[in-house]
Every structure is written in structure tokens, then in C-alpha cells.
Design a protein around this motif. Structure first.
Motif, PDB file in Angstrom:
ATOM      1  N   SER A 155       0.846  -1.196   0.000  1.00  0.00           N
ATOM      2  CA  SER A 155       0.000   0.000   0.000  1.00  0.00           C
ATOM      3  C   SER A 155       0.878   1.242   0.000  1.00  0.00           C
ATOM      4  O   SER A 155       1.998   1.234   0.543  1.00  0.00           O
ATOM      5  N   ASP A 184       0.344   5.808   0.070  1.00  0.00           N
ATOM      6  CA  ASP A 184      -0.588   6.934   0.212  1.00  0.00           C
ATOM      7  C   ASP A 184       0.091   8.200  -0.303  1.00  0.00           C
ATOM      8  O   ASP A 184       1.308   8.369  -0.183  1.00  0.00           O
ATOM      9  N   SER A 185      -0.711   9.086  -0.865  1.00  0.00           N
ATOM     10  CA  SER A 185      -0.172  10.385  -1.262  1.00  0.00           C
ATOM     11  C   SER A 185      -0.024  11.286  -0.031  1.00  0.00           C
ATOM     12  O   SER A 185      -0.657  11.052   1.008  1.00  0.00           O
ATOM     13  N   ARG A 186       0.825  12.317  -0.129  1.00  0.00           N
ATOM     14  CA  ARG A 186       1.076  13.225   0.997  1.00  0.00           C
ATOM     15  C   ARG A 186       0.741  14.673   0.664  1.00  0.00           C
ATOM     16  O   ARG A 186       0.722  15.502   1.561  1.00  0.00           O
ATOM     17  N   SER A 240      -7.866   7.441  -9.649  1.00  0.00           N
ATOM     18  CA  SER A 240      -8.304   6.419  -8.695  1.00  0.00           C
ATOM     19  C   SER A 240      -9.163   5.372  -9.395  1.00  0.00           C
ATOM     20  O   SER A 240      -9.014   4.161  -9.150  1.00  0.00           O
ATOM     21  N   ALA A 257      -7.991   1.473  -5.286  1.00  0.00           N
ATOM     22  CA  ALA A 257      -7.600   2.842  -4.944  1.00  0.00           C
ATOM     23  C   ALA A 257      -8.822   3.598  -4.474  1.00  0.00           C
ATOM     24  O   ALA A 257      -9.947   3.327  -4.918  1.00  0.00           O
ATOM     25  N   ASN A 266      -9.932  10.281  -0.619  1.00  0.00           N
ATOM     26  CA  ASN A 266     -10.606  10.912   0.508  1.00  0.00           C
ATOM     27  C   ASN A 266     -10.954  12.340   0.103  1.00  0.00           C
ATOM     28  O   ASN A 266     -10.074  13.186  -0.039  1.00  0.00           O
ATOM     29  N   LEU A 272      -6.486  13.300  -0.565  1.00  0.00           N
ATOM     30  CA  LEU A 272      -5.397  12.335  -0.710  1.00  0.00           C
ATOM     31  C   LEU A 272      -5.916  11.040  -1.318  1.00  0.00           C
ATOM     32  O   LEU A 272      -7.089  10.691  -1.170  1.00  0.00           O
ATOM     33  N   SER A 299      -5.235   6.792  -1.724  1.00  0.00           N
ATOM     34  CA  SER A 299      -4.611   5.596  -1.156  1.00  0.00           C
ATOM     35  C   SER A 299      -4.686   4.471  -2.190  1.00  0.00           C
ATOM     36  O   SER A 299      -5.738   4.270  -2.818  1.00  0.00           O
ATOM     37  N   SER A 327      -3.883   0.319  -2.610  1.00  0.00           N
ATOM     38  CA  SER A 327      -3.635  -0.892  -1.827  1.00  0.00           C
ATOM     39  C   SER A 327      -3.699  -2.121  -2.735  1.00  0.00           C
ATOM     40  O   SER A 327      -4.495  -2.181  -3.690  1.00  0.00           O
ATOM     41  N   ILE A 339       3.862  10.508  -3.425  1.00  0.00           N
ATOM     42  CA  ILE A 339       3.635   9.072  -3.235  1.00  0.00           C
ATOM     43  C   ILE A 339       4.980   8.360  -3.086  1.00  0.00           C
ATOM     44  O   ILE A 339       5.831   8.426  -3.976  1.00  0.00           O
ATOM     45  N   ASN A 340       5.170   7.715  -1.948  1.00  0.00           N
ATOM     46  CA  ASN A 340       6.319   6.847  -1.696  1.00  0.00           C
ATOM     47  C   ASN A 340       7.672   7.557  -1.843  1.00  0.00           C
ATOM     48  O   ASN A 340       8.652   6.979  -2.265  1.00  0.00           O
TER      49      ASN A 340
END
Length: 537
Positions: free
Chosen positions: A285, A287-289, A343, A354, A357, A362, A364, A366, A402-403
Motif C-alpha cells: 500500500s 498513500d499520497s502526501r 483512482s 484505490a 478521501n 489524498l 490511497s 492498496s 507518493i512513496n
């Protein structure tokens, strides 16, 4: 005969009044902007004595105005020099060039061995702390300058008020106030029958016929402007002009240059990290920041801190149970696609889901049970020779955070993600996932020389920022020294006209003492003559 007594008495009176003027000159010789006074005498009709006509105040209006202008120029560079010295110290303490070189040198050693991975993370953390420290220091410096600007504006308003309340016969006091005013900002004095006018450099009145138009501070797009009820007041001289220049132009310029470099650095490192693989391999997984304000609107309209380009993003999905891997590519057009569209595309792929939110903006991503994914662009399994050299030409991964290794997007927000401090092995050395593969380290070394996004060299760019600041300091220092010479020269010439030479005053004092003694002796002789004549009769 009695007229002769009055002649002698006039000499005593004039001598006393003239001596008083000389005493004032000697007493106030050290007072700033004190103008030497000279007794002007004239003879009475029919040579019946001497009279004190008026007190002449030595002055030279053109030179006086030039003195005020030169004082404003010197004060501008003197104040600029004081704040430049602080600015230079912030960047010298940061020593960014050395820190960039430290990271580069450790990366060079990681191609042969991983034993210095902790040093790499430590060096990156040191760089981040220096960047944040400098950014905070620049913000604090602007706050301090803002407070000083406020203080200077209050002083100017007090000086203006005092000028209108001052007895205009007290010209030395007026010139003292004008000198204090010129130290802060340059003004122009115009004397009229109705009173005095004080004009700003751009001709707007600060005092008009003894009516004061006080200065006020106005904030506009993070800039400070000065206004009064007449209009906008331009201030580009004096200490106030220097501070407004630093606040509105120079500090933002330096900060923008640092932010631009740091943003590019964050983006490059994060982009390489996101499209590589660490020892742990693929992801379960991510997540974007960096938040997208409206997840349903085209990404190009969201004013994101890092730009998203039109390009392709490739995601590799591995089925662990069957040991197969497939690549899926999505063409992104930021003028059309939203975060929600991305997404939906990801969720349509087998093995991952995906979600966006809408409150936080953001995304996510997975992996479903039995699957993992990555953005390294590796060949499929079974191999089809379809590896992707650049799996994210859109810059989406780094733009969304992301990551990446770093959080944030500029000098104000940069931080090293805690997960890399806790576990340096999360660092993506590889593009293939193989233990000995150094592709990503080589990419990182290359990016120090040529950015993926701007094709610039980080170390050279940082060096140029520091060099430019040094050159600015040299210019300021030279301008300060030159303006000081001009100011001192003007002050000397003005002092020769208006200043008090105590030796000359003492000579004049002796002259009037002689006049007093002569007049007294003359009266005594006339008095004796009168007595003699009276006794004869």
C-alpha cells in the motif's frame, strides 16, 4: 553733549547683545544642525551711535538639501549592510554546498557496498534541518524587519506632528527634526506663506500648509506599502526604504531561489525513490502526501505546488501466488484528468484498489490479498522485453508525494520521512529488485549533475545562490563606503558655512569686549568733560 553719552551707551548695548550671540554659538557649537549666528549692526542717523539690527543665521539652502539627500542615501546602504550581514550568516552556517557534496560522496560509495546507508540518511537529515533552519531564519528576519518598519513609521509620524507644532522661528530645531527624518526617509521641504510643506520623493504631501497626512502601513500580496490619505508613498531611500526593499524584494528573491532549488531536489529524489525498489521489494500500500483541493476537477486547475505534466504512468502488478507480473499504463492529461479519474483507473486493474478521501484530497492505493505492486517499470513475468525506462513521465508520483523519501515540497515544508530514519533499508537502491542492482543509485548520482525536471546541477545552483549573495554584499559594502564619503564631504562643506569655529568666536568675543571697554571709556571721558564744563560755569 548728552548725544555723545547716548553714542557710548549704544556701543555698550550692542557689545552686550553681540557677546550674548557669540556665547550662544560657543555653547551650542556641538549641537547637530546648529547654524552659526552673526550679529548684524548698523549706524544710527547722523552717526549718532550704533544699533543691533538683527541676528543673521548662516545657511545654504542648496547645500542643506544636498546634505539631507546624501544622508538618506548613506542610511539606505548602512541599514542594508546590517541586514545583509545577517542574511549571509544564515547561508554560511547552513553550508549547503558541503552537505550536497556529502550526500553525493556517500551515494558514490553505496554502488559498491551498502554499509554507509545510515550515513546517507543522516546526511540527508542534516541537509533537511539546515534548509528548514534557514527558511525559519528568513521568516524571522522578515518579521523583525516588519516590526522595525512599523517603528520607523511611528517615528516619522511623530516628527511630522512635531514640525507642525514647532515655532517656526526655531529653525535649528526644525533642521534637527529634518535631519532625523532624512535618516529614515528622504523628503523635500517647501516653505510657503501659509507654513511649511513636506513632500515625499514621489511628490505626495506629508505636510501641506501645516496639515499632517500621517503614514499608514498597507499589506498587499505579502508586500508592505506605505500610504496616507493622499495616496501611495514611494520610499526608496533612508533606512525605511532599505527595509522595505529587503522585505518586499530581496529576502523573497533569495527565499524563492532556495525554494525553487529545494522543490526540484525533493521532486527528483522522490521521483527516483518512487520508481525504484528497496530491499523489501514491491508495495502492499502507498498513500499520497500532497493534497488536491478538488479531487473531481482537472489536476492542472488545482494549483499544486509541483506541476503534473501530460505523460504516461506505468504500474506493475505482481500475482504472488502465480509468480506473474503485468504492466499497465495510463496516459495522464492534467488538463482533463482528475485525481478521482486516476483512482478509478487504478481500481479497474486486477489485484489493486484505490480510493480518494474527498475531505483530505489524498489518494490511497492498496494491493488485494495475494498481490503487490510497484512503479519501477520492470519487465513482465513471463518476460516480454517490455520494461519501461521512465515509468512516470507525468511526474504524478512526486507531485502527489507518493512513496517519496521527503515530505513537503519546498524549504518551508521539507522533512525526511520518519520511516527512512527508522529503517534506512527502505531506500530504493534498485530498479529491478535484485540485491546487487545499483540502477537507482546511479540515477541519483546523475540527478545531482542534471535534474530530471530542470536539467540543472544542484551543487552549482546552490553555489550560485551563495555567490550571488556574496556579490550583493560586495555591492552594498562598496555603495555604503562611497555614499559615506559623499555624505561626509557634503557635511564638511556645509559645516564650513553653518558651523561654529570656536577660535573665531573667541576672537569676535575679544573684539566686542574691546568695543565694550572703548564705549565705557568714551562715556567716562564724555562724563569727565561734562563735569569740567559744569565746574567752569
Amino acid at each position: 553733549m548728552f548725544d555723545h553719552l547716548l553714542i557710548g551707551l549704544s556701543g555698550i548695548t550692542v557689545a552686550n547683545e553681540s557677546t550674548y550671540v557669540i556665547g550662544q554659538n560657543i555653547t551650542k557649537s556641538d549641537m547637530p544642525q546648529y547654524h552659526r549666528k552673526t550679529a548684524r549692526l548698523s549706524t544710527l542717523p547722523n552717526d549718532n551711535g550704533v544699533i543691533y539690527s538683527y541676528t543673521h543665521r548662516e545657511t545654504e539652502d542648496i547645500l542643506q538639501k544636498l546634505y539631507y539627500n546624501n544622508l538618506s542615501d548613506f542610511s539606505f546602504y548602512d541599514e542594508l549592510y546590517n541586514y545583509y550581514s545577517l542574511l549571509e550568516s544564515y547561508l554560511t552556517i547552513g553550508d549547503y554546498v558541503a552537505k550536497f557534496n556529502d550526500i553525493y560522496n556517500v551515494l558514490s560509495q553505496l554502488t559498491g557496498s551498502r554499509y554507509r546507508i545510515n550515513d546517507l540518511i543522516s546526511n540527508m537529515h542534516d541537509l533537511v534541518m539546515s534548509i528548514r533552519s534557514t527558511s525559519d531564519a528568513l521568516d524571522t528576519l522578515k518579521i523583525n524587519i516588519e516590526h522595525q518598519i512599523t517603528s520607523y513609521v511611528e517615528q516619522i509620524n511623530n516628527y511630522l506632528t512635531n514640525l507642525t507644532r514647532l515655532d517656526h522661528n526655531l529653525l535649528d530645531n526644525r533642521d534637527q527634526i529634518l535631519e532625523h527624518l532624512s535618516n529614515i526617509m528622504n523628503t523635500n521641504l517647501v516653505q510657503t506663506n501659509k507654513g511649511i510643506n513636506i513632500l515625499s520623493d514621489n511628490g505626495l504631501p506629508l505636510i501641506l500648509d501645516n496639515t499632517v497626512y500621517h503614514l499608514k502601513i498597507q499589506y498587499n500580496n505579502n508586500n508592505i506599502n506605505l500610504i496616507n490619505d493622499i495616496g501611495t508613498i514611494d520610499v526608496d531611500s533612508g533606512r525605511l526604504g532599505s527595509l522595505i526593499y529587503m522585505y518586499n524584494q530581496y529576502i523573497p528573491k533569495i527565499k524563492n531561489e532556495i525554494n525553487y532549488l529545494v522543490s526540484d531536489f525533493i521532486r527528483n529524489i522522490n521521483q527516483i525513490q518512487a520508481t525504484g525498489l528497496g530491499i523489501a521489494g514491491e508495495y502492499e500500500s502507498v498513500d499520497s502526501r500532497i493534497a488536491v483541493p478538488d479531487v473531481f476537477a482537472p489536476l492542472a486547475t488545482q494549483d499544486l505546488p509541483l506541476e503534473i505534466f501530460e505523460g504516461d504512468i506505468t504500474i506493475s502488478i505482481t500475482d504472488i501466488n502465480s509468480s506473474t507480473r503485468n504492466n499497465y499504463t495510463f496516459h495522464i492529461n492534467p488538463n482533463i484528468h482528475s485525481l478521482y479519474d486516476i483512482s478509478n483507473f487504478l481500481s479497474s486493474l486486477p489485484g489493486i484498489s484505490a480510493s480518494v478521501n474527498t475531505s483530505t484530497g489524498l489518494i490511497s492505493i492498496s494491493a488485494l490479498p495475494g498481490y503487490k505492486f510497484d512503479f519501477a517499470g520492470r519487465d513482465t513475468i513471463p518476460a516480454t522485453n517490455t520494461s519501461v525506462t521512465n515509468p512516470d513521465t507525468s511526474g504524478l508520483l512526486s507531485a502527489l508525494g507518493i512513496n517519496g523519501i521527503f515530505d513537503g515540497y519546498n524549504a518551508d515544508t521539507i522533512s525526511l520521512r520518519q520511516q527512512f530514519i527508522d529503517n534506512p533499508n527502505l531506500f530504493a537502491f534498485s530498479k529491478t529488485g535484485e540485491i546487487g542492482n545499483n540502477d537507482n543509485i546511479i540515477r541519483l548520482l546523475d540527478v545531482f549533475k542534471s535534474s530530471l525536471f530542470t536539467q540543472n546541477n544542484f551543487i552549482q545552483r546552490m553555489s550560485k545562490i551563495i555567490t550571488d549573495i556574496g556579490n550583493f554584499g560586495t555591492t552594498v559594502t562598496n555603495s555604503k563606503n562611497y555614499s559615506k564619503e559623499i555624505y561626509n564631504d557634503t557635511y564638511t562643506k556645509l559645516s564650513e558655512i553653518i558651523g561654529v569655529d570656536t577660535n573665531e568666536e573667541f576672537i569676535n568675543l575679544l573684539k566686542f569686549q574691546k568695543m565694550l571697554e572703548s564705549s565705557s571709556k568714551y562715556i567716562s571721558i564724555v562724563n569727565q568733560t561734562i563735569d569740567t564744563l559744569l565746574n567752569m560755569f
